[in-house]
Write an enzyme that holds these catalytic residues in place. Sequence first.
Site, mmCIF file in Angstrom:
data_model
loop_
_atom_site.group_PDB
_atom_site.id
_atom_site.type_symbol
_atom_site.label_atom_id
_atom_site.label_comp_id
_atom_site.label_asym_id
_atom_site.label_seq_id
_atom_site.Cartn_x
_atom_site.Cartn_y
_atom_site.Cartn_z
ATOM 1 C CD GLN A 1 -1.451 -1.322 -18.701
ATOM 2 O OE1 GLN A 1 -2.134 -2.289 -18.879
ATOM 3 N NE2 GLN A 1 -0.335 -1.254 -19.064
ATOM 4 C CG ASP B 1 5.695 -0.555 -15.138
ATOM 5 O OD1 ASP B 1 5.279 -1.753 -15.319
ATOM 6 O OD2 ASP B 1 4.934 0.489 -15.866
ATOM 7 N NE ARG C 1 8.185 -6.517 -16.960
ATOM 8 C CZ ARG C 1 7.846 -5.260 -17.267
ATOM 9 N NH1 ARG C 1 7.131 -4.498 -16.289
ATOM 10 N NH2 ARG C 1 8.006 -4.866 -18.693
ATOM 11 N NE ARG D 1 1.518 -7.522 -21.120
ATOM 12 C CZ ARG D 1 1.684 -6.342 -21.209
ATOM 13 N NH1 ARG D 1 2.299 -5.856 -22.132
ATOM 14 N NH2 ARG D 1 1.485 -5.523 -20.090
ATOM 15 N NE ARG E 1 -2.565 7.431 -18.558
ATOM 16 C CZ ARG E 1 -2.032 6.177 -18.574
ATOM 17 N NH1 ARG E 1 -1.077 6.060 -19.436
ATOM 18 N NH2 ARG E 1 -2.593 5.145 -17.791
ATOM 19 N NE ARG F 1 8.861 -1.147 -17.810
ATOM 20 C CZ ARG F 1 9.323 0.014 -18.279
ATOM 21 N NH1 ARG F 1 10.468 0.637 -18.148
ATOM 22 N NH2 ARG F 1 8.271 0.787 -18.776
#
Length: 739
Positions: free
Chosen positions: A474, A620, A651, A427, A331, A692
Site C-alpha cells: 500500500q 492477509d 490480527r 489505523r 486499482r 478475515r
Amino acid sequence: MSGFLAQRIAVIGLGLIGGSLAKALRERGLCRTVIGYDRNPDELAAGLRLGVIDEVADSLVAAAEQADVIVLAVPVKVMESVLAELKPVVKDTTVITDVGSVKGNVVRAAEAIYGNMPARFIPGHPIAGSEKSGVAAADSGLFKSHKVIITPLPDSDADAVTLISRMWQLVGAEVLRMPVDRHDEVLAATSHLPHLLAFSLVDTLSQEQERNNIFRYAAGGFRDFTRIAASDPTMWHDVGIANKAAILSKIDEFTEGLAQLRQAIETEDSRTMLGVFTRAKAAREHFSKILSGSAYANDMTTTKETVFHLQPGGQVKGQVRVPGDKSISHRSIMLGSLADGVTHVSGFLEGEDSLATLQAFRDMGVVIEGPHQGEVKIYGVGLNGLRQPPGPLYVGNSGTSMRLLSGLLAGQAFDAELTGDASLTKRPMERVAAPLRLMGAKVATGENGCPPVKVTGGQALKGVDYDMPMASAQVKSCLMLAGLYADGTTRVTEPAPTRDHTERMLQGFGYSVNASNGEIDLQGGGSLQATNIDVPADISSATFFMVAAAISPDSDVVLEHVGINPTRIGVINILTLMGTQIDMLNEREVGGEPVADIRVRYAPLKGIHIPEDQVPLAIDEFPALFIAAACAEGETVLSGAEELRVKESDRIQAMVDGLKILGADVEGTPDGAIIRKSQLQGGVVQSHDDHRIAMAFSIASLRASENIEIRECNNVATSFPNFVELAQELGLNIRKEDV
C-alpha cells in the site's frame, strides 16, 4: 406515578401528527392525562370520542395552564401568534416542543415573543406522515421506526432535551440531533424541494391540452413521484415561505443541474448524460442501503450486528469461483479513471471496499457504468481530469482506498479529505503521509496519525528515493501514484517483495515502470491509455477454502481462475510446506496477471517454522493459516509479521484470543505467534469487525467439537459478500443471523 414522563401533556393541534402523538402517549400510559386543544371544535370533539385524548381544553390558555409538557402541532405560519398567546400563562418549569418541518422559523418566532429562545423549548420534527389528515387519521404507531429530529440550541436545558428525546423514543421513534440551520438545509433538499417539484410538474402537465391522455397513460413511476402533490397546499405554501432561503438555494442548484442535462440531451453528449444517470443510480442505491442499515454509507450507524453460527465437523467438496481480487479491483477503478479512453473491467469484486473506491471516483467526476455482474465501464478523464468532490471522500473500512488515494490526491489541484468508518479511523496513516511530505505534498492526519487524512491541492511534487522501513504494497503503490504527478523519478526500495499489482497494471495501461532487485521507479508526466481488465479470483478469499480442505479429512476442492501472482502465493508455499496436497491446473496469463485453477486435497499437516521471506507474500492470509497451524502436528512458529498488528484489527491478538477461547494451545509474540496442535472446542468468538478474523474462525468449525458463534461479522461484506453462500455450497454448517 414515577413511571410517567409527565403528569399532564397538552397537545395543541389535533391533526395527523398531533393526534397520532396524543394517541400514542395515551395508549402507552406515558402521562396521567393527555389534554387536547384544536381551534376546530369538531376535531376536538372527535379526538375525545375516538379516545385520542383524555380531556378537552376549551382554550389554548386553558390547555397551557394545566400542562407540564406542551406539544405545538400547529402550522408554521401561526407559530408566533400561538407563542404570544401562551407566554403569559406558561410556567418556567413547563417544557415546550413542536413538530414543524422548518426549525429556523420556530426559533425566530420564539425569539420575537420571548426576546430569546426559552431554555426549556426544544424544537422537534417527526419525519412521518400519511396521505390522510385530521384527527380521524390518528395512528398510535405512526412514529414507529421513523426518525424524529430535535434541534436543541447551545443554551437548551439538558433535562428538557432528555425528556423530549425520551418521549419520542417511547412512542417508537429514532431520535437524532441536528443544528437548526442544518436541519432546514437538509429538509429543503430531501422533503421541501421534492414536494414543490411534484406540485409544479403536475400543475404544468395539467395545463396541457392533452392532459387527460397524459394522465391516463402515466406509468407507476409518474404516480409514485407525483403522489406527494396530493399533500395539503396550504401547509406547503407556509413551508415555502418559512424556509424560503434554503428552498431557493436548492431550487437554484436543481435548475442548474437540469439545464446541464438539457444541454447534454440537445447536443447528444452521451458522457454527460451517463454521468448524471450513473451518479443518480448509485446515489439512490446508496440511499436505499442507508435505510436498510447496510453498506459503506457515510455517517451511517448500522443498527444490526451480523453473527455467524457454525456447527462442528464435516468436510468440503466441490468446485467454485470466489469473488474477484480486491487489490486488482481497487486499482482497475483508479487507473481506469486516470486513463485516456474507456476501460472495460470484468470480474470486478462487488464488495463494499471496492465499491467505496468506485464511489470516490464518481464523486470526483468520473463516469462509471456498473458494476453489473462484475462488469464495469470507466470513462477515463486523464491524469489531470479529476474534479474536486462535493465533500469528504468516505471509503468505509478500506485501508487500501485511503492509502492509495492519499498518493493520488497529493498530485491534484484541489483540496480533499478522506474519512472512513470507526474501524478504519484507528489505523495508521502516517506511513503514507510522511513519505508524501518528502515529495512536497501537504498531508495532515488526525489524532495519533490516524484518519481523517486531509490533502491540500496545488502542491508541486518532486520525485524522491524512498527506502521503505517495512514491506508494504500500500505504501509502495501510494508513492507510485503520487509519482505520476511528480517532477523527475520516483524510486521506491522495498525490504522484501510485496504484491506488484500496481506495477503490472500501470504497464498494462501503457505507463513505463522499471522494477528489479527490490527497486521500483517511474518518471512523472506520462499518460495512461485505456485497456481491458479481467480481474482474477482473489487468492485471499480462496485461502479460506484452501485451508478448509487442508484441515478436514476427505476434503477435495477446486478453486477456479485464482490469481497466482508471484507476490501473493505465500499461502500456497506455506500450506505446501505443511504437507497440503495442492495442484495448479490450467495455468495461464490474463491481462498481465497469472491465474490457475487450484485443487486442494486433505493430507495430515505438520507444524513448521514459517520462512520469513514468505511472510510478506501471505500477509492477509495469516488468520486462516493460524487455523491450519492449530490443526497441524507439532508446533508452528510465525515471526516477522508485526504488520499484522495494524490491519483492520490487531490480527495476531485477535487470533490468539479467539483460539484460546476454542481451547487451542497458542501464545502471541510481538511479531507473530507460536501455535501447537490442539483439539478445538466451541465458544463465542469476537471478530473485532475484521472480515478475515470472522471467516478464519468459520472454517475452524470443521475441526471443532462444539458449536462456534462468531460476533461482529458485518464487515465480511467488504471483501467476500457471498462467503456464507459459497461456504454452505462446499459443505460448511454455517448460518448467518442479523441481531
